[in-house]
Design an enzyme around this catalytic site. Structure first.
Site, PDB file in Angstrom:
ATOM      1  N   ARG A 297      87.316  42.713   9.704  1.00  0.00           N
ATOM      2  CA  ARG A 297      87.172  42.907  11.151  1.00  0.00           C
ATOM      3  C   ARG A 297      86.414  41.775  11.828  1.00  0.00           C
ATOM      4  O   ARG A 297      86.747  41.378  12.933  1.00  0.00           O
ATOM      5  CB  ARG A 297      86.559  44.289  11.448  1.00  0.00           C
ATOM      6  N   THR A 298      85.378  41.236  11.162  1.00  0.00           N
ATOM      7  CA  THR A 298      84.596  40.200  11.833  1.00  0.00           C
ATOM      8  C   THR A 298      85.445  38.959  12.067  1.00  0.00           C
ATOM      9  O   THR A 298      85.498  38.407  13.166  1.00  0.00           O
ATOM     10  CB  THR A 298      83.347  39.843  11.010  1.00  0.00           C
TER      11      THR A 298
ATOM     12  N   LYS B  91      86.377  22.935  -5.166  1.00  0.00           N
ATOM     13  CA  LYS B  91      86.260  21.662  -5.890  1.00  0.00           C
ATOM     14  C   LYS B  91      84.828  21.170  -5.887  1.00  0.00           C
ATOM     15  O   LYS B  91      84.549  20.050  -6.311  1.00  0.00           O
ATOM     16  CB  LYS B  91      87.151  20.600  -5.248  1.00  0.00           C
TER      17      LYS B  91
ATOM     18  N   ARG C  80      80.286  32.881   7.853  1.00  0.00           N
ATOM     19  CA  ARG C  80      79.773  33.942   6.991  1.00  0.00           C
ATOM     20  C   ARG C  80      79.462  33.335   5.634  1.00  0.00           C
ATOM     21  O   ARG C  80      80.253  32.547   5.103  1.00  0.00           O
ATOM     22  CB  ARG C  80      80.792  35.065   6.839  1.00  0.00           C
TER      23      ARG C  80
ATOM     24  N   HIS D 272      73.291  39.800  10.963  1.00  0.00           N
ATOM     25  CA  HIS D 272      74.677  39.883  11.435  1.00  0.00           C
ATOM     26  C   HIS D 272      74.602  40.201  12.930  1.00  0.00           C
ATOM     27  O   HIS D 272      74.900  41.308  13.369  1.00  0.00           O
ATOM     28  CB  HIS D 272      75.420  40.974  10.663  1.00  0.00           C
TER      29      HIS D 272
END
Lengths: 180, 327
Positions: free
Chosen positions: B73-74, B101, B123, B151
């Site tokens: 959702r975010t 990598k 995030r 958040h």
């Protein structure tokens, strides 16, 4: 800074009555007319024009409110504004005659933004513009259909419209010199 | 129950003369700024309800989603928010990118900057990672969740949803029930809710309260309780939190069943709430563990509204961070 009054409250009242007459005249009545005020002072003006139309034509004209903050072209210059107002348009404007109402017509950029905002909300038959004061200095090919008063100004001057609903006290239109 | 004033030297804080540049947590938001964001989100929500939900204000701007942890959702709601404001969107997830990598966070930020991003929505599993990114990026960073730290956009959408349903924030009592220990949502919610004059009670087994015990001293208005049933009659907002099994070490809970019995939000527990109370959950839910399906689907539940409101809040944040830096 000195200020000079260019409209008294009586003159504001007469200008609004005349604009109300002209809107009916130009559109052969007001059945399809929707008045849309632009934040902030366009909204009380739109309500007053609607009240004047009511007493002339005995018809109620819907009044809406339009915020154009998110359609501005000067975000990079002025930054985001803290307050975004709520846009509230009564019903569908598609096929209607929308009369935009604002207090002062200056560069035309606000009206350009309002036209974009309106066309995102529907496809009006016609869009017209009513302003209390046209002070010149247009930067875009935009003109008003209904004007309360044409006022020649210098670009260093500021035009301030005071309306009882927002500013309290008597209505007035002032020119402020050296406000910049 | 006043919070200590925000430290004036806080480098991230918006002032009268300086526009906000980053959104890293709510600890540097004064109450007025929170309310300004909520008010802007009301207007943004109106746009989302239009038949053509798009306005041109952020044309030419680019928002980059960079997600080192999974999200539904975010990430989607930031993307939808950006598109509604006519910004373009780049998406990067750690999986399948050069991160695999061995590219460092700073190099990734510089790459995204070179590609022209104005705002990075980030995030990361490590608490504090967005603060590091903010030091290496010329644009704005929005923290979309870092470890168990913060958040902020979730906390703002929670406040928005509460105000929308209950008409106010001040003096309301919120009970946050669940895995507070691992919850970045709870930490940002606490800052935002207390600053808006709400009372907050955390309710969980003590192993899932953890270091939040220490917050009590510095956060007047914050309480801790181990008895959910005793709280219910005095609760305006009951918020469930997901048990974060992926962050959980062994031994914090003896059994999920036992947890559910004492702390789960069940339909029976809802009966003990005042009539006006609402039930929230930031999602994703473990239905049957911290919240029962009948509770999540009850008329009191505003969980789906939270998701919709998240788009409006994120639009308000993206707009607020854009444009010139004069106030």
């Amino acid at each position: 800074m000195n200020e000079r009054q260019i409209m008294t409250s009586d003159e504001v009242r007469r200008a609004i009555a005349r604009i109300a007459h002209e809107i009916g005249e130009r559109n052969g009545g007001v059945t399809e007319v929707v008045l849309v005020g632009i934040y902030r002072r366009g909204i009380p003006l739109a309500k007053r024009i609607a009240a004047a139309i009511q007493s002339i034509e005995h018809k109620t004209v819907p009044v809406g409110a339009l915020d154009i903050t998110l359609y501005r072209d000067d975000l990079e210059i002025r930054g985001p504004s803290t307050h975004i107002q709520h846009t509230n348009i009564p019903g569908d404007i598609t096929g209607k005659i929308v009369v935009l109402v604002d207090d002062v017509l200056f560069t035309g950029r606000t009206i350009r933004a309002a036209l974009d905002a309106l066309t995102d909300l529907g496809r009006p038959e016609r869009i017209q513009l009513a302003v209390l004061v046209d002070r010149g200095h247009r930067e875009l090919p935009i003109r008003a259909d209904f004007v309360g008063k044409n006022v020649p100004t210098a670009s260093s001057e500021d035009v301030a419209v005071r309306l009882n609903e927002i500013d309290g006290g008597d209505d007035a239109v002032m020119i402020m010199r050296g406000a910049v | 129950m006043n919070l200590p004033p925000i430290a004036p030297h806080n480098p991230w804080m918006a002032t009268a003369t300086r526009k906000r540049r980053h959104v890293l947590d709510l600890d540097d938001f004064a109450e007025q700024e929170i309310l300004d964001v909520l008010d802007a989100a009301v207007s943004m929500k109106e746009i989302l309800g239009r038949s053509v939900p798009q306005v041109p204000i952020l044309r030419g701007k680019t928002m980059a989603n960079i997600f080192y942890e999974e999200s539904t959702r975010t990430r989607l709601s930031f993307e939808l928010a950006a598109r509604t404001l006519s910004a373009s969107v780049m998406n990067m997830t750690a999986k399948g990118s050069s991160v695999e990598k061995g590219e460092s966070l700073i190099d990734t930020i510089r790459t995204i900057q070179a590609l022209g991003a104005d705002i990075i929505v980030m995030r990361h599993g490590e608490s504090g990672a967005p603060y590091l990114a903010a030091q290496h990026f010329k644009g704005s960073i929005i923290n979309a969740g870092d470890g168990r730290h913060a958040h902020p956009s979730q906390a703002l959408l929670d406040l928005f949803t509460i105000r929308e349903h209950l008409g106010q924030l001040k003096d309301l009592h919120v009970v946050i029930a669940g895995d507070v220990l691992h919850s970045r949502v709870a930490r940002s919610d606490i800052w935002g809710m207390l600053r808006c004059g709400m009372r907050v009670t955390l309710c969980a087994p003590s192993t899932l309260i953890g270091d939040m015990q220490m917050w009590k001293a510095s956060h007047p208005g914050l309480r801790i309780s181990y008895d959910l049933d005793a709280l219910l009659p005095h609760t305006d907002v009951l918020m469930g939190l997901r048990l974060q099994k992926e962050r959980m070490q062994a031994g914090l809970l003896p059994a999920l069943r036992e947890y559910s019995t004492y702390f789960g939000i069940s339909a029976e527990r809802l009966d003990h709430l005042p009539k006006h109370a609402i039930v929230m959950h930031p999602g994703p839910m473990n239905e049957g563990v911290e919240i029962m399906p009948e509770a999540a689907d009850s008329p009191r539940s505003v969980i789906e509204t939270q998701v919709t409101n998240g788009v409006a809040i994120r639009m308000a944040l993206l707009y607020r961070l854009s444009g010139e830096t004069q106030a």
